[in-house]
Design an enzyme around this catalytic site. Structure first.
Site, PDB file in Angstrom:
ATOM      1  CG  HIS A   1      -1.768   1.183   1.377  1.00  0.00           C
ATOM      2  ND1 HIS A   1      -1.537   2.126   2.359  1.00  0.00           N
ATOM      3  CD2 HIS A   1      -2.838   1.642   0.664  1.00  0.00           C
ATOM      4  CE1 HIS A   1      -2.428   3.093   2.256  1.00  0.00           C
ATOM      5  NE2 HIS A   1      -3.218   2.836   1.248  1.00  0.00           N
TER       6      HIS A   1
ATOM      7  CD  GLU B   1      -5.143   5.136   3.595  1.00  0.00           C
ATOM      8  OE1 GLU B   1      -5.886   4.389   2.915  1.00  0.00           O
ATOM      9  OE2 GLU B   1      -4.009   5.489   3.223  1.00  0.00           O
TER      10      GLU B   1
ATOM     11  CD  GLU C   1      -2.621   2.467  -3.737  1.00  0.00           C
ATOM     12  OE1 GLU C   1      -3.148   3.594  -3.784  1.00  0.00           O
ATOM     13  OE2 GLU C   1      -2.972   1.579  -2.947  1.00  0.00           O
ATOM     14  CG  HIS C   2      -0.352   6.075  -0.679  1.00  0.00           C
ATOM     15  ND1 HIS C   2      -0.864   7.110   0.066  1.00  0.00           N
ATOM     16  CD2 HIS C   2      -1.284   5.086  -0.601  1.00  0.00           C
ATOM     17  CE1 HIS C   2      -2.035   6.767   0.579  1.00  0.00           C
ATOM     18  NE2 HIS C   2      -2.310   5.534   0.190  1.00  0.00           N
TER      19      HIS C   2
END
Length: 410
Positions: free
Chosen positions: A46, A126, A49-50
């Protein structure tokens, strides 16, 4: 019309050409998610991905965003337990530009140290937001407990302590292990010139190595869910209940019957749980069930948001519906109505090139094949009452049920 091609470096292309469409959607799919991570790597898929949106050798992050917006291109990415997807959707006349930006990000991102630190903070926020959102917290914990001991138990965001310590070098090392040709699929759906698109992909993705060290999914995992219950207390007003039962994976022949079972139990306003818990008892505003299917296994998940004084009432009402379904099955009429609902929902969803691309990409990456719309609809229609009875006995096992609560603090 479906197309399939393998690029020189092993990246597999799967496409569905729709000449009457005015748009096209293209996604790059990588078999890298929380289930491919080691415990100490949890959160890297993740995080990576950012960072693909934070600048390339020729575009900084502002230029990437401006080009997408100025050309009317929709772009995004997401990470799941089993994969990461980077995608664009554009009008057909702007597809080449969209693919150029997407592949530039995918192949030539530079991951500036400054952006790594900024994004670290974003991801920590997040995680904090997820922990402050009771239903998100519940579903993460339910997955952790239900799939305990397997790769599927890991959260997509990863623990905050991991995110705080990941270095740029670790992130790049993870990328080199998993982002290689044989571990990647490109999916395209809509109005495009196949020869032109393949030539663009061959050229722009040629720097991706063909081999790597990415983990391979085995067809089955050595996992036997056991009955358990957990509780988390938060400073909230409402109670949140989650229940999980073991289900088939996406490659299992029972997956179509499984979707029907979830729909009958809690898929809409006429479902058993909605009618009993909300309409008859007036005990919840939100109550539903859905099938969660991965390559190796799956889960039937039930959720209810309820007032604290009605927790036991709602839990017992749900269990009565589950037991009734297991013992008595569903009627022929209920089965046919549910098939119609699922068929209609599927067909409506297929009117979007991005939705079709998402389904095509996931099936191509995990199952290594395209499943035509006609085959899916036929498999739904072919489910029988005998299939449903066998599946309910397989899935609705209280001895394998995981129950989770997020409750107001006492």
């Amino acid at each position: 019309m479906y197309q399939q091609q393998t690029l020189a470096n092993g990246i597999r292309f799967y496409g569905e050409y729709i000449p009457q469409a005015r748009t096209a959607s293209v996604g790059i799919w990588v078999k890298a998610g929380s289930a491919t991570e080691l415990e100490q790597e949890n959160g890297l898929s993740h995080f990576l991905e950012h960072l693909f949106f934070k600048g390339t050798e020729t575009r900084n992050y502002k230029q990437i965003a401006a080009e997408f917006d100025n050309l009317g291109i929709q772009s995004n990415a997401y990470t799941s337990k089993e994969m990461t997807c980077y995608y664009v959707k554009a009008i057909d006349s702007k597809l080449s530009e969209a693919v150029d930006i997407l592949t530039d990000m995918f192949c030539h991102s530079v991951f500036p140290e400054k952006e790594v630190e900024k994004e670290r903070g974003v991801i920590l926020e997040e995680i904090a937001m997820s922990l402050d959102t009771p239903d998100d917290l519940l579903m993460d914990r339910l997955s952790e407990e239900f799939f305990a001991g397997t790769e599927l138990s890991r959260t997509i965001l990863g623990p905050a302590e991991n995110i705080r310590t990941f270095s740029r070098a670790q992130i790049l090392d993870y990328r080199s292990k998993h982002y290689y040709g044989e571990n990647i699929v490109v999916a395209a759906v809509g109005n495009y010139d196949i020869q032109k698109l393949l030539a663009e992909l061959e050229e722009t993705l040629k720097s991706v190595p063909s081999k790597g060290e990415g983990r391979k999914y085995v067809p089955e995992i050595d996992w036997k869910p056991v009955k358990k219950e957990f509780c988390v207390h938060k400073d909230i007003e409402q109670a949140h209940l989650g229940i999980a039962f073991p289900g088939p994976g996406i490659g299992d022949a029972d997956r179509y019957a499984f979707s029907i079972l979830a729909n009958v139990l809690g898929g809409g306003m006429s479902s058993r749980l909605f009618q009993k818990v909300r309409e008859e008892l007036g005990a919840a505003y939100s109550v539903y069930a859905y099938p969660s299917m991965y390559y190796q296994a799956g889960a039937l998940v039930i959720y209810a948001g309820i007032s604290a004084e009605k927790t036991e009432l709602v839990k017992q009402a749900i269990l009565r519906e589950v037991r009734g379904l297991r013992e008595n099955g569903i009627s022929e009429e209920e089965l046919e109505h549910t098939k119609t609902q699922i068929t209609a929902s599927y067909i409506m969803g297929q009117e979007s090139t991005s939705a079709k691309m998402n389904q095509l990409g996931r099936n191509a990456l995990l199952l290594e094949r395209i499943i035509p719309e006609e085959e899916i609809l036929a498999n739904v229609q072919n489910v029988t009452l005998k299939d449903m009875q066998r599946l309910t006995e397989r899935v609705l096992q209280e001895e394998a049920m995981c129950t989770g609560w997020v409750l107001p603090q006492e």
